[in-house]
Enzyme design. Structure first.
Site, short mmCIF file in Angstrom:
data_model
loop_
_atom_site.label_atom_id
_atom_site.label_comp_id
_atom_site.label_asym_id
_atom_site.label_seq_id
_atom_site.Cartn_x
_atom_site.Cartn_y
_atom_site.Cartn_z
N GLU A 129 4.09 10.35 13.46
CA GLU A 129 4.50 11.00 12.21
C GLU A 129 3.30 11.76 11.65
OE1 GLU A 129 5.96 8.46 9.05
OE2 GLU A 129 6.70 10.18 7.94
N GLY A 269 -1.91 3.72 6.23
CA GLY A 269 -1.69 2.29 6.07
C GLY A 269 -0.97 1.66 7.25
N ALA A 270 0.15 2.26 7.61
CA ALA A 270 0.97 1.68 8.65
C ALA A 270 2.07 2.67 9.04
CB ALA A 270 1.60 0.38 8.16
N GLU A 272 6.24 2.98 10.70
CA GLU A 272 7.49 2.25 10.89
C GLU A 272 8.18 2.52 12.24
OE1 GLU A 272 7.01 4.83 8.69
OE2 GLU A 272 8.78 6.13 8.56
N ASN A 273 7.46 2.90 13.30
CA ASN A 273 8.07 3.16 14.60
C ASN A 273 9.14 2.12 14.93
OD1 ASN A 273 5.77 5.01 14.98
ND2 ASN A 273 4.65 3.09 15.22
N HIS A 305 7.38 -2.60 3.19
CA HIS A 305 7.63 -1.15 3.23
C HIS A 305 8.04 -0.71 4.63
CE1 HIS A 305 6.88 3.08 1.96
NE2 HIS A 305 6.57 3.23 3.24
N GLU A 306 7.26 -1.07 5.63
CA GLU A 306 7.57 -0.62 7.00
C GLU A 306 8.86 -1.25 7.49
OE1 GLU A 306 5.90 1.85 7.66
OE2 GLU A 306 4.23 1.50 6.29
N HIS A 309 11.89 0.55 6.03
CA HIS A 309 12.15 1.84 6.67
C HIS A 309 13.18 1.74 7.81
CE1 HIS A 309 9.74 4.97 4.94
NE2 HIS A 309 8.55 4.48 5.25
N GLU A 328 10.57 8.15 1.82
CA GLU A 328 9.38 7.51 1.26
C GLU A 328 9.56 7.06 -0.19
OE1 GLU A 328 7.37 6.35 3.12
OE2 GLU A 328 7.44 7.55 4.95
C1 7MF Z 1 3.30 1.37 1.42
O1 7MF Z 1 5.09 5.75 4.72
C2 7MF Z 1 3.48 2.58 0.79
C3 7MF Z 1 3.07 3.74 1.40
C4 7MF Z 1 3.57 7.31 6.74
C5 7MF Z 1 2.14 6.97 6.51
C6 7MF Z 1 3.20 4.50 5.47
O2 7MF Z 1 5.45 4.11 6.19
C7 7MF Z 1 4.54 5.12 5.82
C8 7MF Z 1 4.45 6.11 7.00
C9 7MF Z 1 1.03 7.39 4.30
C10 7MF Z 1 0.74 7.04 2.99
C11 7MF Z 1 1.22 5.84 2.48
C12 7MF Z 1 2.00 5.00 3.26
C13 7MF Z 1 2.31 5.35 4.60
C14 7MF Z 1 1.80 6.55 5.11
C15 7MF Z 1 2.48 3.74 2.66
C16 7MF Z 1 2.33 2.52 3.26
C17 7MF Z 1 2.74 1.36 2.67
N1 7MF Z 1 5.79 6.61 7.31
BR1 7MF Z 1 0.37 8.98 4.96
ZN ZN Z 2 6.78 4.93 4.31
#
Ligand code: 7MF
Ligand code: ZN
Length: 880
Positions: A129, A269-270, A272-273, A305-306, A309, A328
């Site tokens: 991503e 941070g992480a 969600e694959n 969060h992940e 998703h 998001e």
């Molecule tokens: C909690 O959104 C809140 C936001 C994209 C990478 C993780 O799951 C995600 C990924 C970014 C910025 C903040 C977060 C993430 C990303 C995030 C993580 C945990 N799809 Br860039």
């Molecule tokens: Zn996210």
């Protein structure tokens, strides 16, 4: 300057894909420097496409082509065009499905951008991503192309004993020369940004979860061997999240296996694959002695969060990247709800609002302001912003408020049912909520397209004759880039009224009578009248922070102190204390700027004394009531930011409160201080929060007594929360044991990268003199590494974003330093480089001298050759 001026992508130009890829079979022969990829694509023309071209354009970057064939026929060079960003096949079958086989080579070791396939320590992993898949192989790299993936990984058995990809394991085998292979199949069609592979020497912690329909799900967390003792909390968090989503949204996990891998090198941070989340180690690893209470909470939030998703993002995904907030904003809202339910809804809401107001509001007021659904971008990675995430979550929260919990749930049910397996838009989400509730949200949709933080100006008029209160609310949204004029928004404003004795007064409004109501503010100016009020009430407005707006309302210090004592809304009670402190601090700032002596208003001392004495409630909440507004929040309230005056005024308040209330602070410290090893339960966390808040005040006294307390806590601590706050108190004072404590901490934790990050951050954010010299010295420390994003953030990010006093030094050394680092990072890791530029973006908010110095560094960045799109977009838009 860049070599070519970069292209802007517009939402209005969206067209459906010309081809669909129903299936992809991927074969990887893994090697650190020479990974071979063979990709077999099952394509067909998209009946929805209006385009008449018979060519096929596949996107790919930094790939070495070996061969390409259509339906078994190898293509000659004249049949395709190979460019820097795409592979165009001139002629493909239009009337039937066809197959393309591509072979290419990639070099993971050379990939310091950490996008696509890269090497982290000795592990191979991916980040796709938003557009990283095109760095693995040529593809229709866009989220509305959804394919079923089958992946086979082949590699050396000793180097890569573990071979992972999305979905279920469908086969594995041994090969000659100590090699082996594993095959994976993901039954759910997905966009390629959700693809992942991981290969390495990993250990696994395994558990299981039984779903609400009785299905058994295998849960596996993979880490390097030395971290195997730090996975328990992540595993528990995952089970909590799975359970919570079933209870709250009726959503069940769909595959039989859920895997999480923790890696040291990660841009964010992480991720969600599908079935194979990849996490920054920071959001997985925790042991009481290495992770703070906030770390524990963040881990649970990010794991949630992940996991969430899987429905909001994976089962229903985004049509295009302009819709990013669809997944998001919604998922952040879901993780906020989850964390609130797990800990304390009151404390969680305050923390979230604090983050929103100090960080997102600044973004919304600056040159990079954009709506939660942006209309144009140069580099999509730059749009993973606080606005898309945090304001996006506020917009979903307002929908939750307007429809109430049950109506919101009905809407979500319809959304997931209607769009399962589809790539959709923010509009589809709002439409599902409307249809399920039989309501109309036309004006509300403006929240998706309008940038900027609305200002609500409120005036009240009490009429003793008619016993009525008239509340006039004006809304006004300041101009933002490309949006000079704004239309009024639909703003839900929660309201309560307090009688003179602090009890709730009934709200008689439009023939209804309630203790709390939500006003629908929809016009530029509107007056609301409340009847049957024999006495003038005290208004508690925007309860729970029911909308992401700035509230302007004249309040006396006494009225704020009254609300701090009596408001039944936990958010507004805290907010009253904050506004009380804000007013007091701004009076002091005026005095500083006029060269007058400083004096603390007695009303704030009394208010804080009451908070200190009243230990009846949640201790974490009590600790929040004692926290002064952060310098960054105060900056946001100032026309021309005066970093020194803000710091001085705030420190004066803190120190004076410590002096005048030292008996109470010390008593409370002693009451709650235990030498406990740090179990992560609400009681222990609350005790630590509160006593450490007291320690933070007491350390301002700079006497032997408190030096002793801090040192004692530092050396005896058996949990990271206590050890780190004690060290912070020592570092941010003239404590004689400062150097010794920092050294001893380093030696104790040198093997724990995440703890060493804290050690860097603590020094980078110190308000003591000489901090800049320390930061420069730390850049040369053997443990510093520009190729590790966590380390870069812990030093450069922390200094430039969390140390306003020293970063904004009037000699400009902080700005020059940051620009130097941005340029060094630009070639190594454009995403991290561009995140660092934001420290300079707010230049217009400072005095003329600083403006000039910051602008100069931005201009220097923009004038540099070979600038990445990422850095170019942020730096040039900051100057515009
Ligand atoms: C909690 O959104 C809140 C936001 C994209 C990478 C993780 O799951 C995600 C990924 C970014 C910025 C903040 C977060 C993430 C990303 C995030 C993580 C945990 N799809 Br860039
Ligand atoms: Zn996210």
């Amino acid at each position: 300057m860049r070599d070519a001026s970069p292209q802007t992508v517009f939402l209005k130009d969206y067209t459906p894909p010309e081809y669909l890829i129903e299936q992809i079979e991927l074969n990887f022969d893994l090697d650190e420097q020479h990974t071979q990829v063979r990709s077999t694509l099952s394509l067909r023309r998209n009946p929805q496409s209006q385009d008449s071209s018979t060519a096929l354009t596949l996107l790919g970057e930094e790939l070495q082509l070996v061969s390409i064939a259509i339906d078994g026929q190898a293509l000659e060079q004249s049949q395709y065009l190979l460019g820097e960003e795409a592979l165009v096949v001139h002629e493909v079958p239009q009337d039937r499905p066809f197959q393309i086989v591509i072979e290419n080579v990639i070099n993971p070791q050379a990939n310091t951008a950490l996008e696509g396939l890269y090497l982290s320590s000795s592990m191979l992993c991916t980040q796709c991503e938003a557009q990283g898949f095109r760095k693995i192989t040529w593809f229709l790299d866009r989220p509305d192309v959804m394919s079923r993936f089958k992946t086979t990984l082949t590699g050396d058995k000793s180097k890569y004993p573990v071979l992972l990809s999305n979905g279920n394991k469908i086969g594995q085998g041994e090969l000659e020369n100590n090699r082996h292979w594993v095959s994976w199949e993901d039954p759910f069609a997905k966009p390629c940004y959700l693809f992942a592979l991981v290969a390495g020497q990993l250990e696994c912690v395994a558990d299981e979860f039984i779903t609400m329909t009785g299905r058994r799900i295998a849960l596996e967390i993979f880490v390097e061997q030395h971290n195997i003792d730090k996975c328990d909390h992540a595993m528990q968090s995952l089970k909590n999240a799975m359970h919570w989503d079933e209870e709250t949204y009726g959503l069940e996990y769909d595959l039989d296996l859920y895997m999480i891998v923790a890696v040291d090198h990660f841009n964010m941070g992480a991720m969600e694959n599908k079935g194979l989340n990849v996490f920054n180690t920071k959001f997985v690893l925790a042991r009481p002695d290495t992770a703070t209470d906030s770390d524990y909470e963040h881990i649970e939030g990010v794991i949630g969060h992940e996991y969430f998703h899987n429905w909001s993002g994976n089962r229903v995904t985004c049509r295009d990247w302009f819709q990013l907030s669809l997944k998001e904003g919604f998922t952040v809202f879901r993780d906020q709800q989850f964390s609130g339910d797990r800990t304390s809804p009151a404390v969680k809401r305050i923390e979230d609002v604090n983050a929103l107001r100090t960080r997102q509001f600044a973004e919304d007021a600056g040159p990079l302001a954009h709506p939660i659904r942006p209309e144009a971008y140069i580099e999509i990675n730059n749009f993973y912003t606080l606005t898309v995430y945090e304001k996006g979550a506020e917009v979903v929260r307002m929908l939750h408020t307007l429809l109430d919990a049950a109506g919101f749930r009905k809407g979500c049910d319809l959304y997931f049912q209607r769009h399962d397996g589809q790539a959709v838009t923010c509009e589809d989400f709002v439409k599902a909520l409307e249809d399920a509730n039989g309501v109309e949200l036309k004006q509300f949709r403006l929240w998706y397209s309008q940038a900027g933080t609305p200002v609500l100006t409120v005036s009240q008029q009490y009429d003793s004759e008619s016993q009525q209160l008239h509340l006039t609310i004006q809304q006004n949204c300041p101009p933002t880039p490309n949006q000079p004029v704004k239309a009024p928004l639909h703003i839900p404003v929660k309201l309560g009224l307090l009688a003179a004795d602090g009890s709730a007064a009934q709200i008689h409004y439009n023939d209804s009578s309630q203790a709390e109501i939500t006003l629908n503010v929809t016009e530029a100016e509107q007056t609301f009248s409340f009847a049957q009020l024999p006495q003038p009430p005290v208004v508690s407005l925007l309860r729970g922070f029911s909308a992401p707006v700035t509230l302007k309302m004249e309040r006396s210090l006494d009225e704020l102190a009254f609300l701090l004592r009596h408001d039944s809304d936990t958010f507004n009670r805290w907010e009253a204390g904050q506004q009380l402190a804000v007013q007091v601090i701004f009076k002091l700032i005026d005095a500083i700027e006029l060269g007058r002596p400083l004096q603390l208003e007695p009303v704030i001392v009394d208010a804080y004394r009451s908070v200190l004495i009243d230990s009846s409630g949640d201790l974490s909440y009590q600790a929040l009531l004692l926290a002064l507004p952060e310098e960054s929040y105060l900056s946001g309230q100032m026309a021309v930011i005066d970093v020194e005056a803000i710091h001085q005024a705030r420190e004066f308040v803190k120190k004076t409160l410590a002096e005048q209330l030292q008996v109470e602070f010390k008593q409370l410290y002693q009451q709650h201080h235990r030498d406990e090893s740090g179990s992560f339960d609400a009681g222990a966390v609350g005790r630590r929060r509160l006593k450490n808040a007291c320690l933070s005040y007491l350390s301002k006294l700079e006497n032997q007594d408190v030096y002793h307390i801090a040192e004692q806590q530092f050396y005896s601590a058996r949990n990271m929360t206590d050890q780190l706050t004690a060290l912070s108190a020592i570092v941010n004072s003239n404590h004689p044991a400062k150097a010794r404590s920092l050294d001893s901490f380093y030696v104790q934790w040198r093997q724990e990268a995440l703890v060493i990050d804290k050690w860097f951050t603590l020094q980078a954010t110190s308000s003591m003199p000489n901090t800049f010299a320390t930061v420069q010295a730390l850049m040369k420390h053997p443990a510093f590494d520009m190729k590790t994003p966590n380390r870069v953030r812990s030093l450069i990010g922390a200094f430039s974003q969390a140390n306003p006093l020293h970063f904004h030094a009037i000699n400009g050394e902080g700005y020059r330093f940051l620009a130097d680092q941005v340029l060094a990072l630009n070639t190594l890791n454009p995403q991290i480089a561009s995140r660092m530029v934001t420290g300079l973006a707010q230049w217009r908010r400072y005095d003329a001298a600083r403006q000039g110095l910051m602008k100069q560094q931005l201009q220097r960045i923009v004038a540099t050759e070979h600038l990445s799109k990422d850095v170019y977009e942020i730096a040039s838009k900051s100057l515009a």
